[in-house]
Design an enzyme around this catalytic site. Sequence first.
Site, PDB file in Angstrom:
ATOM      1  N   CYS A   1       0.874  -1.302   0.062  1.00  0.00           N
ATOM      2  CA  CYS A   1       0.079   0.116   0.041  1.00  0.00           C
ATOM      3  C   CYS A   1       0.860   1.326  -0.191  1.00  0.00           C
ATOM      4  O   CYS A   1       0.445   2.436  -0.702  1.00  0.00           O
ATOM      5  CB  CYS A   1      -0.764  -0.095   1.260  1.00  0.00           C
ATOM      6  SG  CYS A   1      -2.097   1.436   1.243  1.00  0.00           S
TER       7      CYS A   1
ATOM      8  N   CYS B   1      -6.035  -3.104   7.719  1.00  0.00           N
ATOM      9  CA  CYS B   1      -7.223  -2.406   7.742  1.00  0.00           C
ATOM     10  C   CYS B   1      -8.544  -2.834   6.967  1.00  0.00           C
ATOM     11  O   CYS B   1      -9.657  -2.530   7.225  1.00  0.00           O
ATOM     12  CB  CYS B   1      -6.418  -0.867   7.138  1.00  0.00           C
ATOM     13  SG  CYS B   1      -6.634  -0.700   5.429  1.00  0.00           S
TER      14      CYS B   1
END
Length: 367
Positions: free
Chosen positions: A112, A211
């Site tokens: 990410c 997440c």
Amino acid sequence: MNHYNLDKNKVVVGMSGGVDSTVAAYQLKAMGYEVIGVNMRLWQDDFLSESHFMNDGGCCSLSSVEDARRVCMQIGIPFYALDFKTVFKETVVDYFIDEYKHGRTPNPCIACNKYVKFDALLEKAHQLGAYYVATGHYAKIYHDDLTDRYLVEQSNAILKDQTYAIYNLTQDQLKHILMPLGEFESKEAVRQIASRFDVQISEKSDSQEICFIPDQDYVGFLKRNSDIEDKQGNFIDSEGNVLGTHLGIVNFTVGQRKGLGVTFGKPMYVVAIDADQNQVVLGEGDAVFSDHLIADKVNFILFDQLEGPYACEAKIRYSAKPAKCTLYPLPNNEVKVVFDMPQRAITPGQAVVFYEGKKLVGGGTIK
């Protein structure tokens, strides 16, 4: 990268609605930058109830957008919520699924950072005329005049240091990144600043784990979002003898002892995962230690490439202590890492990250 007319006083801050990114934006504005807050919409799993994504779901939670919007108003900076779901799926979620299919243990936060926060967001920042992007990472970036390189150092708040997750940033990316929290001595000092203008944010708990899987059931996530199935296979020992039956390789990671689903009368650990044969190799305590590894997809920050043997320290997981080692260059952008002392549970798919004192040397993926 496209050529935009970039303003070195303008910075886009990735706003998750958490305390770190909030204080990063606040600090940059106080330093005189023109700050723009951007919340990145990354993922939403329709299978999970909305409550899973409402609170403390980190950057993927629904509440994070409203929290980020509110603090931007309080700081006095513009706010945008932008959709990054496509690039996030392609570069983070699809990679996460593929690694598990091949018996490896991925690190989605590193992917990410590389492809979303410091690539796609940086491109968006340039479109907005901003020279910089900034995040709430605990790390230091600075330009070294002697080598004319951008270098990365561990944060002053060493317990919060996040250099492990940014080892693969390039020189082109680093020159456009600001990380204002690197100078803070502790997370408490950051919370104190947040409490001056938003008590709710200052008291938010740190986001944990992955997440986009707020219920932390990553096996359930893999089944819902891919064609992965629990396919029974064999537990074997290092000699190939069958020890029992497992319920699918995605349930296991190297070094695991609990939750094997079978008891052996003595502690047994996952030593390796063979996806091609659908086998999980088990061994006793010593078998899970090794003094070397091969890493691929290597990126160096301190220099362009490894020319010969190089003594430094390495971490084989985020929470590990740096261990003394020597790096040896191999063809195809790979390195061999030989440790002075054997390391426990060297896990394919995870990052191995190299340090020289507080300086980040670089890193790669354990092969």
